[in-house]
Design a protein around this motif. Structure first.
Motif, PDB file in Angstrom:
ATOM      1  N   GLN A 442       0.861  -1.215  -0.130  1.00  0.00           N
ATOM      2  CA  GLN A 442       0.069  -0.062  -0.019  1.00  0.00           C
ATOM      3  C   GLN A 442       0.802   1.223   0.036  1.00  0.00           C
ATOM      4  O   GLN A 442       0.660   2.401  -0.683  1.00  0.00           O
ATOM      5  CB  GLN A 442      -1.278  -0.139   1.139  1.00  0.00           C
ATOM      6  CG  GLN A 442      -1.782   1.137   1.271  1.00  0.00           C
ATOM      7  CD  GLN A 442      -2.802   1.342   0.080  1.00  0.00           C
ATOM      8  OE1 GLN A 442      -3.270   0.048  -0.287  1.00  0.00           O
ATOM      9  NE2 GLN A 442      -3.170   2.471  -0.429  1.00  0.00           N
ATOM     10  N   THR A 443       1.939   1.141   0.719  1.00  0.00           N
ATOM     11  CA  THR A 443       2.866   2.482   0.692  1.00  0.00           C
ATOM     12  C   THR A 443       3.582   2.599  -0.301  1.00  0.00           C
ATOM     13  O   THR A 443       3.901   3.687  -1.014  1.00  0.00           O
ATOM     14  CB  THR A 443       3.908   2.349   2.001  1.00  0.00           C
ATOM     15  OG1 THR A 443       3.113   2.205   3.263  1.00  0.00           O
ATOM     16  CG2 THR A 443       4.736   3.386   2.084  1.00  0.00           C
ATOM     17  N   ARG A 444       4.082   1.429  -0.964  1.00  0.00           N
ATOM     18  CA  ARG A 444       4.855   1.659  -2.222  1.00  0.00           C
ATOM     19  C   ARG A 444       3.663   2.078  -3.373  1.00  0.00           C
ATOM     20  O   ARG A 444       4.234   2.830  -4.145  1.00  0.00           O
ATOM     21  CB  ARG A 444       5.116  -0.133  -2.775  1.00  0.00           C
ATOM     22  CG  ARG A 444       6.093   0.307  -4.016  1.00  0.00           C
ATOM     23  CD  ARG A 444       6.301  -1.165  -4.338  1.00  0.00           C
ATOM     24  NE  ARG A 444       7.355  -1.788  -3.308  1.00  0.00           N
ATOM     25  CZ  ARG A 444       8.463  -1.315  -2.885  1.00  0.00           C
ATOM     26  NH1 ARG A 444       9.108  -0.318  -3.749  1.00  0.00           N
ATOM     27  NH2 ARG A 444       9.245  -1.699  -1.972  1.00  0.00           N
ATOM     28  N   LEU A 445       2.428   1.587  -3.534  1.00  0.00           N
ATOM     29  CA  LEU A 445       1.546   2.204  -4.543  1.00  0.00           C
ATOM     30  C   LEU A 445       1.276   3.792  -4.130  1.00  0.00           C
ATOM     31  O   LEU A 445       1.200   4.353  -5.271  1.00  0.00           O
ATOM     32  CB  LEU A 445       0.157   1.513  -4.146  1.00  0.00           C
ATOM     33  CG  LEU A 445      -0.870   1.886  -5.313  1.00  0.00           C
ATOM     34  CD1 LEU A 445      -0.464   1.673  -6.535  1.00  0.00           C
ATOM     35  CD2 LEU A 445      -2.031   1.016  -4.836  1.00  0.00           C
ATOM     36  N   GLU A 446       1.261   4.290  -2.910  1.00  0.00           N
ATOM     37  CA  GLU A 446       0.939   5.439  -2.688  1.00  0.00           C
ATOM     38  C   GLU A 446       2.015   6.388  -3.140  1.00  0.00           C
ATOM     39  O   GLU A 446       1.948   7.516  -3.762  1.00  0.00           O
ATOM     40  CB  GLU A 446       0.796   5.815  -1.120  1.00  0.00           C
ATOM     41  CG  GLU A 446      -0.539   5.434  -0.761  1.00  0.00           C
ATOM     42  CD  GLU A 446      -1.761   6.362  -1.015  1.00  0.00           C
ATOM     43  OE1 GLU A 446      -1.286   7.288  -1.682  1.00  0.00           O
ATOM     44  OE2 GLU A 446      -2.789   5.827  -1.071  1.00  0.00           O
ATOM     45  N   LEU A 447       3.447   6.184  -3.019  1.00  0.00           N
ATOM     46  CA  LEU A 447       4.490   6.725  -3.332  1.00  0.00           C
ATOM     47  C   LEU A 447       4.522   6.504  -5.056  1.00  0.00           C
ATOM     48  O   LEU A 447       5.030   7.789  -5.629  1.00  0.00           O
ATOM     49  CB  LEU A 447       5.825   5.912  -3.050  1.00  0.00           C
ATOM     50  CG  LEU A 447       6.443   6.270  -1.601  1.00  0.00           C
ATOM     51  CD1 LEU A 447       7.301   5.425  -1.060  1.00  0.00           C
ATOM     52  CD2 LEU A 447       6.759   7.778  -1.263  1.00  0.00           C
ATOM     53  N   GLU A 448       4.444   5.538  -5.783  1.00  0.00           N
ATOM     54  CA  GLU A 448       4.174   5.599  -7.170  1.00  0.00           C
ATOM     55  C   GLU A 448       3.200   6.724  -7.594  1.00  0.00           C
ATOM     56  O   GLU A 448       3.420   7.119  -8.637  1.00  0.00           O
ATOM     57  CB  GLU A 448       4.080   4.077  -7.614  1.00  0.00           C
ATOM     58  CG  GLU A 448       5.340   3.170  -7.368  1.00  0.00           C
ATOM     59  CD  GLU A 448       5.031   1.794  -7.677  1.00  0.00           C
ATOM     60  OE1 GLU A 448       3.973   1.379  -7.978  1.00  0.00           O
ATOM     61  OE2 GLU A 448       6.002   0.786  -7.465  1.00  0.00           O
ATOM     62  N   THR A 449       2.058   6.777  -6.957  1.00  0.00           N
ATOM     63  CA  THR A 449       0.979   7.461  -7.286  1.00  0.00           C
ATOM     64  C   THR A 449       1.451   8.932  -7.072  1.00  0.00           C
ATOM     65  O   THR A 449       1.237   9.712  -7.998  1.00  0.00           O
ATOM     66  CB  THR A 449      -0.060   7.174  -6.436  1.00  0.00           C
ATOM     67  OG1 THR A 449      -0.709   5.960  -6.726  1.00  0.00           O
ATOM     68  CG2 THR A 449      -1.393   8.019  -6.855  1.00  0.00           C
ATOM     69  N   LEU A 450       2.024   9.287  -6.049  1.00  0.00           N
ATOM     70  CA  LEU A 450       2.837  10.676  -5.754  1.00  0.00           C
ATOM     71  C   LEU A 450       3.873  10.882  -7.037  1.00  0.00           C
ATOM     72  O   LEU A 450       3.820  12.023  -7.288  1.00  0.00           O
ATOM     73  CB  LEU A 450       3.307  10.713  -4.410  1.00  0.00           C
ATOM     74  CG  LEU A 450       4.228  11.796  -4.101  1.00  0.00           C
ATOM     75  CD1 LEU A 450       3.258  13.051  -4.104  1.00  0.00           C
ATOM     76  CD2 LEU A 450       4.787  11.695  -2.838  1.00  0.00           C
TER      77      LEU A 450
END
Length: 689
Positions: A442-450
């Protein structure tokens, strides 16, 4: 020359005078001859013969006047008449002395001004003035009054001469060197830059710089979005119809503010006279600005850097009645002291289409695809696009390439980052990718979205419901316990985006004096916008604490700082990353303004194993099981694991071999001792105690 000529008229048809070149320097010289002719007649009580005997150097001027007039006997009135004829048959309207007359100076004003300036042309006049006054090598107000009180018709004009002297001082054309003395003993001088301008030479003065009209950009070539460009084209028409305007051009530094004002000046047929804020702080230099604007035929422009809540009053410019330009940022207010009408135009940071035109103009040898990439990936101000282009081409050539890459632009922009940013923030080295982080999905996905949001922030702002009025900035909050990878994630995000990362130095930014913290923050935010940098507020809760009830002046000022930061974050057009260990201590208004909030958690068992493997060469260990046991049993953060790996490698270096289980276990115990906690891993067999 003892008596007026009676048998012939003296006109500009006399070859020696008629053939004089039509230049500022020659016009000044001819006008000075008229003043010198008057002095020859008046500086000695017994007339011209006595004057030539007392001051032999005046004979050289008398001979040249006679030669130019073609007559041995002449009067000062003869020369003035011949000069007036020369001016009427000459295109003199654009010469400095003619501009002064057009601005309202009388012939008497001009003659007094030139008399004061005589020592600038010939230091021997200093001897004359010293003998006349008894002490001063420059003319005094009393001396001018004595020499010019009787006009050509023999009438007394004492009051007229006195008013003329005071008027020259008030308009800045003449300076008083001893203002504390009685008025009749004032020692008078002409400022060097003004005298240079009368000669037609570029003036040299601190804080002032002249750009001739031919060096300025044509208004049709000024690059701006269509709506802004249309408004720019109307400015010369507006100023030509009603010149009593103050044109304020707002926007970031290096974004075409002065270029636009120069283009407007050129459209009006004028040069650009640029002054910095120091000129406003000195009344004498401010009046000099107005006088130079007249003699040079230039648009005066003041460049100001204002802080939030600061305003600046622009006094009247004596003598000058044309438009005034101001180049400043978004902050602060402008007031005018002479009733001028304010016209304000804001230049936004250029969009992708405008940036492409700037890149194409600055680097015409680049392929269209490269220009498209540069325009889309780097959101620089217009001036920084041009400045970065040359540096980027140099970096490309050093690498044996012709085409510019985004990395070349990044390196070139570092050369543009002066003390304005580096005194308040520190650049953090960036390398790697987001894949180097051991995170939950989940955190990795948020960073990639950022990262995606940062790449497309300009397009998102343009497609917003308010038609692009929203800021194109991205604001992200990284929250979580210490050592969970927040700062590392910021570094890897910057590396992924190909941008420099600057961490704001709170010790240099926060200031106990009222308004200084806001000023420093504005400086850091402004520099980040201009150069498309990523700004990092590490431990941001120190600046974003909740507002409190006002119980003292300290509470009021603290709330003012918080309010400013709230507004500036919302209008920020760059990328801002905020990290905190205590999200609950951040004012909720800041959280609402964050586009992305990413919580960082302590790593789980598998993530701890990955982090250990990344930091430590585990195949070289004699006990892989120890690594697995540490990952399974030790609830460590990523930062703690990094400390353990680094200390294990240090012990190995001291021992002169690769890291062993003994080194790793010793480093693990050391980390637990730091926090006064019990290590849950038993000492492996074979590892000495």
């Amino acid at each position: 020359m003892n008596a007026p000529l009676r048998d012939r008229a003296i006109t500009s048809a006399d070859p020696a005078l008629a053939e004089a070149p039509r230049t500022a320097a020659e016009h000044l010289r001819l006008a000075l001859f008229g003043v010198i002719a008057h002095l020859i007649e008046t500086c000695a009580e017994d007339g011209p013969v006595a004057a030539l005997a007392a001051y032999p150097f005046l004979a050289d001027y008398a001979d040249e006047i006679a030669a130019r007039l073609g007559a041995a006997d002449w009067t000062a009135a003869d020369w003035q008449g011949a000069l007036a004829d020369w001016e009427s048959t000459t295109d003199a309207a654009g010469l400095p002395l003619a501009r002064l007359l057009a601005a309202g100076l009388s012939r008497l004003d001009l003659e007094l001004l030139l008399t004061v300036g005589l020592p600038e042309e010939d230091p021997r006049f200093g001897d004359l003035f010293e003998q006349q006054t008894g002490r001063e090598r420059r003319p005094t107000a009393g001396l001018l009054l004595a020499w010019w009180r009787i006009d050509a018709a023999g009438a007394d004009r004492v009051e007229e001469v006195r008013r003329a002297i005071l008027g020259l001082v008030r308009t800045g054309l003449v300076q008083v060197l001893n203002p504390e003395a009685p008025r009749s003993e004032w020692s008078l001088a002409v400022a060097d830059p003004l005298w240079d301008s009368l000669r037609g030479a570029p003036p040299e003065a601190p804080g002032l710089r002249l750009h001739p009209a031919e060096t300025l950009l044509a208004l049709a070539d000024f690059i701006a979005p269509p709506a802004v460009a249309a408004a720019c084209r109307q400015l010369p028409l507006l100023l030509a119809d009603q010149s009593a305007h103050t044109l304020v051009v707002r926007g970031p530094r290096h974004n075409g503010r002065k270029t636009l004002l120069g283009a407007v000046a050129r459209a009006l047929g004028q040069g650009l006279l640029l002054a910095d804020a120091r000129v406003l702080e000195d009344e004498r230099r401010w009046t000099l600005l107005g006088a130079l604007a007249v003699t040079l035929g230039a648009l005066p422009v003041v460049e100001l850097t204002l802080t939030p809540g600061e305003d600046r009053n622009l006094p009247a410019l004596p003598l000058y009645a044309g438009p005034l330009g101001v180049a400043t940022g978004h902050q602060g207010g402008i007031q005018v002291g002479d009733g001028r009408r304010l016209v304000t135009l804001t230049l936004p940071i250029p969009d992708a289409a405008s940036r492409r035109l700037h890149w194409q103009a600055a680097a015409p040898d680049q392929p269209p695809a490269t220009l498209d990439t540069l325009a889309a990936s780097v959101q620089l101000t217009s001036g920084n696009c041009r400045r970065a282009a040359e540096g980027a081409r140099s970096f490309a050539r050093l690498d044996g390439r012709r085409e510019i890459a985004p990395r070349d632009v990044q390196l070139a922009c570092r050369g543009l980052q002066g003390a304005r940013l580096e005194t308040l923030a520190t650049r953090i080295e960036t390398s790697g990718t987001l894949a180097d982080l051991a995170l939950d999905d989940q955190t990795r996905l948020e960073l990639e979205t950022l990262a995606a949001r940062c790449r497309h922030r300009e397009t998102l702002a343009a497609q917003s419901y308010d038609g692009g009025a929203s800021s194109s900035g991205v604001r992200a909050l990284f929250s979580g316990p210490s050592g969970t990878g927040k700062t590392l994630a910021a570094r890897l995000l910057a590396a992924t985006l190909g941008k420099d990362l600057y961490r704001v130095d709170l010790s240099a930014t926060v200031n106990k004096y009222l308004g200084e913290t806001e000023k420093n923050l504005e400086q850091a935010f402004g520099a980040a916008e201009e150069l498309d940098l990523i700004l990092l507020l590490d431990e941001g809760d120190a600046l974003m604490a909740p507002r409190t009830d006002v119980g003292s002046s300290n509470d009021r000022y603290a709330n003012l700082e918080t309010n400013f930061l709230l507004q500036r974050i919302e209008s920020f057009a760059g990328i801002l990353l905020v990290t905190t260990n205590a999200a609950e201590r951040i004012d909720r208004a800041f959280s609402r303004r964050m586009d992305v909030v990413i919580p960082f958690r302590a790593p789980d068992e598998w993530q701890r194993y990955r982090i250990l493997c990344m930091h430590l060469d585990t195949p070289g260990l004699d006990d892989e099981g120890l690594v697995q046991e540490i990952a399974a049993r030790c609830a460590l953060t990523g930062g703690q694991i990094r400390n353990i790996a680094n200390h294990a490698r240090l012990l190995a270096l001291q021992a002169g071999g690769p890291p062993t289980s003994a080194h790793l276990f010793a480093a693990l115990l050391r980390e637990y001792r730091k926090s006064a906690a019990h290590c849950p891993v038993a000492r492996p067999l074979g590892v000495p105690g």
